[in-house]
Design a protein around this motif. Structure first.
Motif, PDB file in Angstrom:
ATOM      1  N   UNK A   9       0.731  -1.130   0.000  1.00 51.97           N
ATOM      2  CA  UNK A   9      -0.031   0.061   0.072  1.00 51.97           C
ATOM      3  C   UNK A   9       0.889   1.187  -0.201  1.00 51.97           C
ATOM      4  N   UNK A  10       0.634   2.161  -0.875  1.00 49.93           N
ATOM      5  CA  UNK A  10       1.571   3.190  -0.962  1.00 49.93           C
ATOM      6  C   UNK A  10       0.825   4.330  -0.139  1.00 49.93           C
ATOM      7  N   UNK A  11       1.715   5.408   0.166  1.00 52.95           N
ATOM      8  CA  UNK A  11       1.236   6.600   0.956  1.00 52.95           C
ATOM      9  C   UNK A  11       0.311   5.877   2.085  1.00 52.95           C
ATOM     10  N   UNK A  12       1.187   5.009   2.902  1.00 56.25           N
ATOM     11  CA  UNK A  12       0.325   4.432   3.958  1.00 56.25           C
ATOM     12  C   UNK A  12       0.805   4.932   5.423  1.00 56.25           C
ATOM     13  N   UNK A  13       1.164   6.100   5.721  1.00 54.16           N
ATOM     14  CA  UNK A  13       1.595   6.424   6.908  1.00 54.16           C
ATOM     15  C   UNK A  13       0.526   7.332   7.648  1.00 54.16           C
ATOM     16  N   UNK A  14      -0.598   7.605   6.881  1.00 53.81           N
ATOM     17  CA  UNK A  14      -1.556   8.554   7.441  1.00 53.81           C
ATOM     18  C   UNK A  14      -2.845   8.631   6.474  1.00 53.81           C
ATOM     19  N   UNK A  15      -3.927   9.128   6.837  1.00 53.81           N
ATOM     20  CA  UNK A  15      -5.087   9.248   5.768  1.00 53.81           C
ATOM     21  C   UNK A  15      -5.696   7.990   5.610  1.00 53.81           C
ATOM     22  N   UNK A  16      -5.984   7.921   4.218  1.00 56.35           N
ATOM     23  CA  UNK A  16      -6.807   6.648   3.790  1.00 56.35           C
ATOM     24  C   UNK A  16      -5.795   5.660   3.811  1.00 56.35           C
ATOM     25  N   UNK A  17      -4.558   5.967   3.441  1.00 58.54           N
ATOM     26  CA  UNK A  17      -3.525   4.597   3.383  1.00 58.54           C
ATOM     27  C   UNK A  17      -3.309   4.001   4.656  1.00 58.54           C
ATOM     28  N   UNK A  18      -3.295   4.763   5.595  1.00 59.42           N
ATOM     29  CA  UNK A  18      -2.885   4.121   6.825  1.00 59.42           C
ATOM     30  C   UNK A  18      -4.194   3.288   7.401  1.00 59.42           C
ATOM     31  N   UNK A  19      -5.188   3.857   7.098  1.00 56.23           N
ATOM     32  CA  UNK A  19      -6.649   3.207   7.428  1.00 56.23           C
ATOM     33  C   UNK A  19      -6.674   1.840   6.781  1.00 56.23           C
TER      34      UNK A  19
END
Ligand code: NAP
Length: 242
Positions: A9-19
């Motif tokens: 999952x890219x961009x996964x440290x916050x927001x939608x990606x982390x969820x």
């Protein structure tokens, strides 16, 4: 016991990606990526993710470096990292235009290119692109964002056709407004307050990251195996007009 599938999952440290990453943490080997290494390391420990690599995916060699460093075969890819610029076209700095095109459009393409050989070999794969309702409709002052997100719809449909017989599905989710750091954007905030944004949304509410993650969960499940090439708007009615 069956081996857990690998999901990137890219961009996964916050927001939608982390969820999304949190939704999958117990049943999958979740690999996360973003630019801030300290954050990635912390989240990996906190949620028991399988691994991480810090890299800037707005650089043209970002996808290649990510793949080389993680050195894994992925069963599922979620192209989520993205940047949003709110600016009149004549004020756009070339560097922001190019970074947007690479991060939002080229990197998803390059990552898909690298996951497909393994997916084809095992005759199973799931690819989900996170687009935006701005790629479905237009958004004034977000032309490059809208352009890059619209390109993901074309990519999704073409690859869904190309990979249909390999049991690989490719879909795109187009969120409407989600209250994350992406929209805590100086230029946007100068123009609209959060309340003014909500007033433009038919359901008078933001979409939540959890609602996007739940759709991802469904799309990778066996129940959704015949859903491919679809452009799915999760936008609280925003795509319907005012
Ligand atoms: N929020 C919305 O209203 C909305 C609406 C429609 C679509 N979307 C789409 O949903 C996706 C996720 O958005 P979000 O709202 O969750 O955003 P967000 O909260 O700003 O999170 C973005 C994630 O991407 C990473 N990232 C940003 N630039 C990067 C780069 N150059 N290289 C690698 N990673 C990078 C960030 O971590 P680092 O900063 O550490 O790199 C972070 O983990 C995006 O594709 C966005 O376009 C969002």
């Amino acid at each position: 016991m069956m081996n857990k599938k690998n999901i990137l999952i890219t961009g996964s440290t916050k927001g939608i990606g982390l969820e999304i990453a949190k939704h999958f943490a117990s049943d999958f080997n979740v690999f996360i990526t973003a630019r801030k290494e300290i954050e990635l390391e912390k989240l990996c420990k906190q949620y028991n993710f399988a691994g991480y690599y810090a890299c800037d995916l707005s650089l043209t060699d970002g996808a290649e470096r990510l793949f080389r460093e993680l050195n894994k075969d992925f069963d599922i890819l979620i192209n989520n990292a993205g940047m949003y610029i709110y600016n009149p076209i004549e004020n756009m700095r070339p560097v922001d235009t190019v970074n947007s095109i690479v991060l939002n459009s080229l990197t998803p393409y390059e990552l898909i290119k690298r996951v497909v050989p393994y997916m084809k070999k095992q005759k199973w794969g799931r690819i989900i692109n996170i687009g935006s309702i701005s790629g479905v409709m237009g958004e004034a002052y977000a032309s490059v964002y809208s352009m890059t997100k619209a390109s993901l719809i074309g990519l999704t449909k073409s690859l869904a056709l190309e990979l249909a017989q390999d049991n690989i599905t490719v879909n795109i989710i187009n969120p409407g407004w989600v209250d994350t750091d992406l929209i805590n954007n100086e230029n946007l905030e100068e123009t609209f307050s959060k309340q003014e944004i909500i007033e433009t949304i038919p359901q008078k509410r933001f979409v939540t990251p959890d609602e996007i993650a739940s759709m991802c969960e469904y799309l990778i499940s066996d129940k959704a195996k015949t859903i491919t090439g679809q452009s799915i708007n999760i936008c609280a009615g925003l795509s319907l007009g005012y």
